[in-house]
Design a protein around this motif. Structure first.
Motif, PDB file in Angstrom:
ATOM      1  N   ALA A  13       0.836  -1.210   0.000  1.00 20.80           N
ATOM      2  CA  ALA A  13       0.000   0.000   0.000  1.00 20.80           C
ATOM      3  C   ALA A  13       0.870   1.258   0.000  1.00 20.80           C
ATOM      4  O   ALA A  13       0.606   2.196  -0.764  1.00 20.80           O
ATOM      5  CB  ALA A  13      -0.935  -0.006   1.211  1.00 20.80           C
ATOM      6  N   ALA A  27     -11.357  -0.033  -2.429  1.00 17.17           N
ATOM      7  CA  ALA A  27     -11.806  -1.342  -1.947  1.00 17.17           C
ATOM      8  C   ALA A  27     -12.660  -2.103  -2.947  1.00 17.17           C
ATOM      9  O   ALA A  27     -13.078  -3.223  -2.664  1.00 17.17           O
ATOM     10  CB  ALA A  27     -12.570  -1.177  -0.636  1.00 17.17           C
ATOM     11  N   GLY A  34      -9.370  -6.207  -0.306  1.00 13.41           N
ATOM     12  CA  GLY A  34      -8.644  -5.793   0.886  1.00 13.41           C
ATOM     13  C   GLY A  34      -7.925  -6.966   1.507  1.00 13.41           C
ATOM     14  O   GLY A  34      -8.147  -8.124   1.157  1.00 13.41           O
ATOM     15  N   THR A  35      -7.032  -6.638   2.407  1.00 12.54           N
ATOM     16  CA  THR A  35      -6.310  -7.643   3.182  1.00 12.54           C
ATOM     17  C   THR A  35      -6.685  -7.442   4.637  1.00 12.54           C
ATOM     18  O   THR A  35      -6.515  -6.347   5.181  1.00 12.54           O
ATOM     19  CB  THR A  35      -4.785  -7.478   3.003  1.00 12.54           C
ATOM     20  OG1 THR A  35      -4.465  -7.653   1.624  1.00 12.54           O
ATOM     21  CG2 THR A  35      -4.023  -8.493   3.832  1.00 12.54           C
ATOM     22  N   TYR A  36      -7.222  -8.478   5.256  1.00 12.65           N
ATOM     23  CA  TYR A  36      -7.611  -8.412   6.658  1.00 12.65           C
ATOM     24  C   TYR A  36      -6.417  -8.735   7.536  1.00 12.65           C
ATOM     25  O   TYR A  36      -5.716  -9.721   7.321  1.00 12.65           O
ATOM     26  CB  TYR A  36      -8.751  -9.393   6.943  1.00 12.65           C
ATOM     27  CG  TYR A  36     -10.048  -8.939   6.341  1.00 12.65           C
ATOM     28  CD1 TYR A  36     -10.862  -8.049   7.020  1.00 12.65           C
ATOM     29  CD2 TYR A  36     -10.443  -9.376   5.089  1.00 12.65           C
ATOM     30  CE1 TYR A  36     -12.055  -7.609   6.464  1.00 12.65           C
ATOM     31  CE2 TYR A  36     -11.628  -8.945   4.521  1.00 12.65           C
ATOM     32  CZ  TYR A  36     -12.429  -8.063   5.219  1.00 12.65           C
ATOM     33  OH  TYR A  36     -13.597  -7.626   4.658  1.00 12.65           O
ATOM     34  N   ARG A  41      -7.924  -3.499   8.397  1.00  9.67           N
ATOM     35  CA  ARG A  41      -7.946  -3.976   7.016  1.00  9.67           C
ATOM     36  C   ARG A  41      -7.184  -2.976   6.150  1.00  9.67           C
ATOM     37  O   ARG A  41      -7.248  -1.764   6.368  1.00  9.67           O
ATOM     38  CB  ARG A  41      -9.406  -4.064   6.582  1.00  9.67           C
ATOM     39  CG  ARG A  41      -9.651  -4.364   5.158  1.00  9.67           C
ATOM     40  CD  ARG A  41     -11.156  -4.355   4.906  1.00  9.67           C
ATOM     41  NE  ARG A  41     -11.433  -3.913   3.573  1.00  9.67           N
ATOM     42  CZ  ARG A  41     -12.024  -4.654   2.647  1.00  9.67           C
ATOM     43  NH1 ARG A  41     -12.445  -5.852   2.932  1.00  9.67           N
ATOM     44  NH2 ARG A  41     -12.222  -4.173   1.445  1.00  9.67           N
ATOM     45  N   VAL A  42      -6.466  -3.492   5.156  1.00  4.82           N
ATOM     46  CA  VAL A  42      -5.788  -2.646   4.177  1.00  4.82           C
ATOM     47  C   VAL A  42      -6.625  -2.716   2.904  1.00  4.82           C
ATOM     48  O   VAL A  42      -6.608  -3.718   2.187  1.00  4.82           O
ATOM     49  CB  VAL A  42      -4.342  -3.130   3.911  1.00  4.82           C
ATOM     50  CG1 VAL A  42      -3.676  -2.251   2.854  1.00  4.82           C
ATOM     51  CG2 VAL A  42      -3.534  -3.129   5.201  1.00  4.82           C
ATOM     52  N   ASP A  43      -7.404  -1.658   2.655  1.00  2.52           N
ATOM     53  CA  ASP A  43      -8.255  -1.611   1.472  1.00  2.52           C
ATOM     54  C   ASP A  43      -7.417  -1.471   0.208  1.00  2.52           C
ATOM     55  O   ASP A  43      -6.381  -0.804   0.197  1.00  2.52           O
ATOM     56  CB  ASP A  43      -9.220  -0.423   1.540  1.00  2.52           C
ATOM     57  CG  ASP A  43     -10.342  -0.638   2.527  1.00  2.52           C
ATOM     58  OD1 ASP A  43     -10.640  -1.790   2.867  1.00  2.52           O
ATOM     59  OD2 ASP A  43     -10.932   0.375   2.955  1.00  2.52           O
ATOM     60  N   GLY A  44      -7.887  -2.091  -0.868  1.00  4.74           N
ATOM     61  CA  GLY A  44      -7.270  -1.921  -2.178  1.00  4.74           C
ATOM     62  C   GLY A  44      -6.110  -2.845  -2.467  1.00  4.74           C
ATOM     63  O   GLY A  44      -5.581  -2.834  -3.572  1.00  4.74           O
ATOM     64  N   ARG A  46      -4.995  -6.917  -2.240  1.00 11.18           N
ATOM     65  CA  ARG A  46      -5.370  -8.304  -1.953  1.00 11.18           C
ATOM     66  C   ARG A  46      -4.187  -9.185  -2.327  1.00 11.18           C
ATOM     67  O   ARG A  46      -3.810  -9.272  -3.496  1.00 11.18           O
ATOM     68  CB  ARG A  46      -6.619  -8.690  -2.733  1.00 11.18           C
ATOM     69  CG  ARG A  46      -7.098 -10.087  -2.426  1.00 11.18           C
ATOM     70  CD  ARG A  46      -8.462 -10.420  -2.995  1.00 11.18           C
ATOM     71  NE  ARG A  46      -8.724  -9.779  -4.263  1.00 11.18           N
ATOM     72  CZ  ARG A  46      -9.943  -9.497  -4.717  1.00 11.18           C
ATOM     73  NH1 ARG A  46     -11.004  -9.774  -4.015  1.00 11.18           N
ATOM     74  NH2 ARG A  46     -10.095  -8.932  -5.896  1.00 11.18           N
TER      75      ARG A  46
END
Length: 103
Positions: A13, A27, A34-36, A41-44, A46
């Protein structure tokens, strides 16, 4: 409170957001990208075993293909999987990360 440890998703990110022309991470239409992580969570971004997906917003007036190419280059040293860049939206070049439009 202790700051959360930086994850691979955080590093991706940060690299993406440093690319000129990128105004933010996105997102996806339904919030599906996203990555949980524990408690957040880190949106955008994966990260998968077979691919890395990055969904972005791009500044109006940017050459989209050039920005996408620069995003791939910025992320290439951070992951070992193929990188897919999806441009979800085009925004004002002065939009800040919080979404408001500057002067």
């Amino acid at each position: 409170m202790t700051a959360p440890a930086e994850s691979a998703a955080d590093r991706v990110a940060a690299a993406v957001l440093a690319v000129p022309g990128v105004t933010g991470l996105h997102a996806g239409s339904w919030g599906e990208v996203g990555t949980y992580l524990p408690g957040r969570r880190v949106d955008g971004v994966r990260l998968r075993d077979v691919s890395t997906d990055v969904h972005i917003t791009v500044a109006m007036g940017s050459v989209v293909a050039d920005v996408a190419r620069a995003v791939r280059a910025a992320v290439a040293d951070l992951v070992t999987t193929p990188i897919a860049v999806v441009v979800e939206d085009v925004t004002s070049p002065t939009r800040d990360p919080g979404g408001s439009i500057g002067p």
